[in-house]
Design an enzyme around this catalytic site. Sequence first.
Site, mmCIF file in Angstrom:
data_model
loop_
_atom_site.group_PDB
_atom_site.id
_atom_site.type_symbol
_atom_site.label_atom_id
_atom_site.label_comp_id
_atom_site.label_asym_id
_atom_site.label_seq_id
_atom_site.Cartn_x
_atom_site.Cartn_y
_atom_site.Cartn_z
ATOM 1 N N LEU A 30 0.815 -1.218 0.000
ATOM 2 C CA LEU A 30 0.000 0.000 0.000
ATOM 3 C C LEU A 30 0.849 1.269 0.000
ATOM 4 O O LEU A 30 1.886 1.347 0.661
ATOM 5 C CB LEU A 30 -0.918 -0.008 1.229
ATOM 6 C CG LEU A 30 -1.836 -1.235 1.338
ATOM 7 C CD1 LEU A 30 -2.699 -1.130 2.596
ATOM 8 C CD2 LEU A 30 -2.717 -1.414 0.112
ATOM 9 N N HIS A 34 -3.428 4.181 -2.390
ATOM 10 C CA HIS A 34 -4.397 3.289 -1.733
ATOM 11 C C HIS A 34 -5.024 3.984 -0.518
ATOM 12 O O HIS A 34 -6.229 3.865 -0.274
ATOM 13 C CB HIS A 34 -3.695 2.029 -1.228
ATOM 14 C CG HIS A 34 -3.115 1.164 -2.306
ATOM 15 N ND1 HIS A 34 -1.763 1.034 -2.504
ATOM 16 C CD2 HIS A 34 -3.709 0.395 -3.252
ATOM 17 C CE1 HIS A 34 -1.544 0.200 -3.507
ATOM 18 N NE2 HIS A 34 -2.703 -0.192 -3.996
ATOM 19 N N LYS A 148 -6.206 5.937 -11.806
ATOM 20 C CA LYS A 148 -4.948 5.650 -12.509
ATOM 21 C C LYS A 148 -5.142 4.458 -13.437
ATOM 22 O O LYS A 148 -4.629 4.426 -14.536
ATOM 23 C CB LYS A 148 -3.823 5.370 -11.519
ATOM 24 C CG LYS A 148 -2.495 5.291 -12.194
ATOM 25 C CD LYS A 148 -1.466 4.631 -11.339
ATOM 26 C CE LYS A 148 -0.774 3.596 -12.167
ATOM 27 N NZ LYS A 148 -0.856 2.254 -11.720
ATOM 28 N N GLN A 152 -9.333 -0.242 -16.297
ATOM 29 C CA GLN A 152 -9.867 -1.181 -15.299
ATOM 30 C C GLN A 152 -11.169 -0.653 -14.702
ATOM 31 O O GLN A 152 -12.149 -1.391 -14.553
ATOM 32 C CB GLN A 152 -8.819 -1.400 -14.200
ATOM 33 C CG GLN A 152 -9.333 -2.087 -12.965
ATOM 34 C CD GLN A 152 -8.243 -2.426 -11.975
ATOM 35 O OE1 GLN A 152 -7.482 -3.371 -12.177
ATOM 36 N NE2 GLN A 152 -8.145 -1.686 -10.880
ATOM 37 N N MET A 183 1.424 7.445 -8.506
ATOM 38 C CA MET A 183 1.894 6.462 -7.514
ATOM 39 C C MET A 183 1.468 5.065 -7.917
ATOM 40 O O MET A 183 0.339 4.861 -8.370
ATOM 41 C CB MET A 183 1.334 6.804 -6.143
ATOM 42 C CG MET A 183 1.995 8.014 -5.574
ATOM 43 S SD MET A 183 1.705 8.129 -3.809
ATOM 44 C CE MET A 183 2.460 9.721 -3.502
ATOM 45 N N SER A 185 2.667 0.655 -7.078
ATOM 46 C CA SER A 185 3.584 -0.297 -6.437
ATOM 47 C C SER A 185 4.733 -0.617 -7.374
ATOM 48 O O SER A 185 5.836 -0.950 -6.941
ATOM 49 C CB SER A 185 2.848 -1.586 -6.088
ATOM 50 O OG SER A 185 1.774 -1.291 -5.251
HETATM 51 O O1 PAF Z 1 -6.017 -2.462 -9.143
HETATM 52 C C1 PAF Z 1 -5.679 -3.458 -8.462
HETATM 53 O O2 PAF Z 1 -4.924 -3.376 -7.485
HETATM 54 C C2 PAF Z 1 -6.211 -4.830 -8.853
HETATM 55 O O3 PAF Z 1 -6.341 -4.944 -10.238
HETATM 56 C C3 PAF Z 1 -7.538 -5.195 -8.149
HETATM 57 C C4 PAF Z 1 -8.651 -4.255 -8.542
HETATM 58 C C5 PAF Z 1 -7.337 -5.152 -6.640
HETATM 59 C C6 PAF Z 1 -7.958 -6.608 -8.530
HETATM 60 O O4 PAF Z 1 -7.000 -7.553 -8.165
#
Ligand code: PAF
Length: 280
Positions: A30, A34, A148, A152, A183, A185
């Site tokens: 995180l 997040h 970001k 998705q 930002m 990971s």
């Molecule tokens: O964006 C993410 O971190 C991932 O694609 C998610 C939405 C947690 C699904 O694993």
Amino acid sequence: MIAVADVSALRKAVKALPGRVALVPTMGNLHQGHLSLVRHARDVADSVVVSIFVNPLQFDREEDLQAYPRTLEADQALLEAEGVELLFAPPVETIYPESMAGHTRVEVPGLSDIFCGASRPGHFVGVSTIVCKLFNMVQPDCALFGKKDFQQLLIIRRMVQDLALPVEIIGVDTVREKDGLAMSSRNNYLDAEQRSRAPTLYAALKNTAAALRRGRKDFSTLEKEALRMIAEGGLKPDYIGIRRAEDLSPPGKDDASLVILGAAYLGLARLIDNLEVEIP
Ligand code: PAF
């Protein structure tokens, strides 16, 4: 904060939560992006559930899955400090008790096959499958996702609409470093020299946005110019696309709500970013 790893404990714990429940799905490691989702969740709900699960089904390369940073203890401390009520951090066997190959999949066709979906085959099927599954496990009233990952976010909105899932989807603005880098990971994979080049992707998106606002409509030339700028900055461009923000379809000259999507490779990292643009 209660931490659970299996579904029956999760359901019991969720039932005991007061009021409107928000879910923030994550893969852990995180960062401030997040935590911004968690803080927004707190603003729109009474109880906040965070999931941490590095979902093997959405990785197209085994090495990428193995290398993904796993920092559960540090993550737990951050969530505790944010006052999160419930953490769901299941092991792989809880989510995929049998082989992943035979597991039911959820697919949003079309939207899942372009841009990041074209570069990472199967990635978005993995994402929509796990998000649908998490929604069924947690049964939240709302769920928060970072802008970001714009593609998705649209895929999840479409899945929720098509499958009539009773979850409100809330998109939250990208959190950036001081120099503009979004930002992620994956920024941890950059060495100091690569890190200094990384903001070029965002700079190219900003340049393109400014040109669109000045009235340019030659979308494909603008995309080529942005790709050139990224390459000149020492990154290996993957794609740049100027699209309608609503559904990622190619824009017409009169469309006012656009998004510029971009991805580029830099060392071991694949950076993605985007910028929404309103044309006056
Ligand atoms: O964006 C993410 O971190 C991932 O694609 C998610 C939405 C947690 C699904 O694993």
